[in-house]
Design an enzyme around this catalytic site. Sequence first.
Site, mmCIF file in Angstrom:
data_model
loop_
_atom_site.group_PDB
_atom_site.id
_atom_site.type_symbol
_atom_site.label_atom_id
_atom_site.label_comp_id
_atom_site.label_asym_id
_atom_site.label_seq_id
_atom_site.Cartn_x
_atom_site.Cartn_y
_atom_site.Cartn_z
ATOM 1 C CE LYS A 1 -35.829 35.314 29.141
ATOM 2 N NZ LYS A 1 -36.638 36.322 29.741
ATOM 3 C CB ILE A 2 -28.489 32.262 28.047
ATOM 4 C CG1 ILE A 2 -27.267 31.328 28.064
ATOM 5 C CG2 ILE A 2 -28.515 33.150 26.801
ATOM 6 C CD1 ILE A 2 -27.399 30.120 27.173
#
Length: 396
Positions: A210-211
């Site tokens: 994820k980011i």
Amino acid sequence: MRGARRERRARRLRRPVGSPSVSRIYLSPPHPSGREVELVRDAIESNWLAPLGPHVDAFERELSALVGVENALALSSGTAALHLALTVLGIGAGDEVACSTLTFAASANAIRYTGATPFFVDCDAATWTIDAALLDEAIAGRRRAGARVRAVVAVDLYGQCCDYDALQEVCAGHEVVLVQDAAESLGATYRGAPSGGQAALAAFSFNGNKIITTSGGGMLVGADPDLIAHARKLSTQAREPAPHYEHSEIGFNYRLSNVLAALGRAQLAVLGDRVAARRRINARYRALLADAPGISFMPEAPYGTGNAWLTCILVDPERFGADREAIRLALEAVDIEARPVWKPMHLQPLFSGYPVAGGDVSARLFERGLCLPSGSALSDAEQDRVVAALRSASCR
Ligand SMILES: *Cc1c(COP(=O)(O)O)cnc(C)c1O
């Protein structure tokens, strides 16, 4: 000076020992800020090696402030956050929950964990997120069939928020509760507000791809302190306040470790940079591929700014001269990881028995859509390699 040293260390951490100079390009690898070791060392040296502690409290406070939602609960995964969201809303056996069909399986699995039944709704081609008009019809249809529809799980896809004004109107009209699967959209905005405040409860993920990441973890946020307090209790085996172990409902072991929360704080501090980097990479792909026939991009909705978690293209095989899978294999042949767009839930063997409203839009996005390497540490040279390999796949 300190900053430069930190950057060098961060770069070293990204490169596995012994890797050659031209290394594999991953879809969305972790990107250290350089402060992880310092904060994790603090967690270890203070001996808070538990699923609670000062880093967990601070991580919750910092994320809550950043997304502008009053209450936050750090958990072991985004999936756990979705499961607890539905559980504290009282969703269970005999209930039905609408869900975006174009998503990762965790969104729908969480519905099944509660004993409720999902039904799937297609996405809007203009945003790739759940189609509000179709959702409206689908809820009405399930109600007419006698179903007890209680909630909607709306999924912010690849970092782009759903159209929450429209969804809130639909949900209010049918008296169902809205849950935001924001696993992919931390740092995005909807009508100027940070992603995560658009529904009764929202779930974030800090999985490794994820980011930002805690290697594995999640966060549940919501405006209602009672819902978050209940989720907090359920996440620690539902202990009642008593000196002995007293239980009156089924609990879970879902809390985030203090060590991982330390990691999360080091990551959260650079979220703005990470969003800017991914958006820049997205814009650069668009520029570099602007003249490629048959290649288009996931549209950015006018109501917000995405975090560009993954850059997704659509391939028209007739015009480009190769299909999505041929491109994926051409990239893989030169050690570049790319992935098809999520396979819709209504096409999954696991969920084939559940109702679906529409489905052709997302089926086509799956057939033609490809996610390109989008990690925030991707260099221009690496991105040029991706684009060259992509172009070479065309037999034109
Ligand atoms: C990653 C993801 C999840 C699950 O998060 P985990 O932290 O991996 O459990 C849920 N929904 C969507 C849309 C995701 O992309």
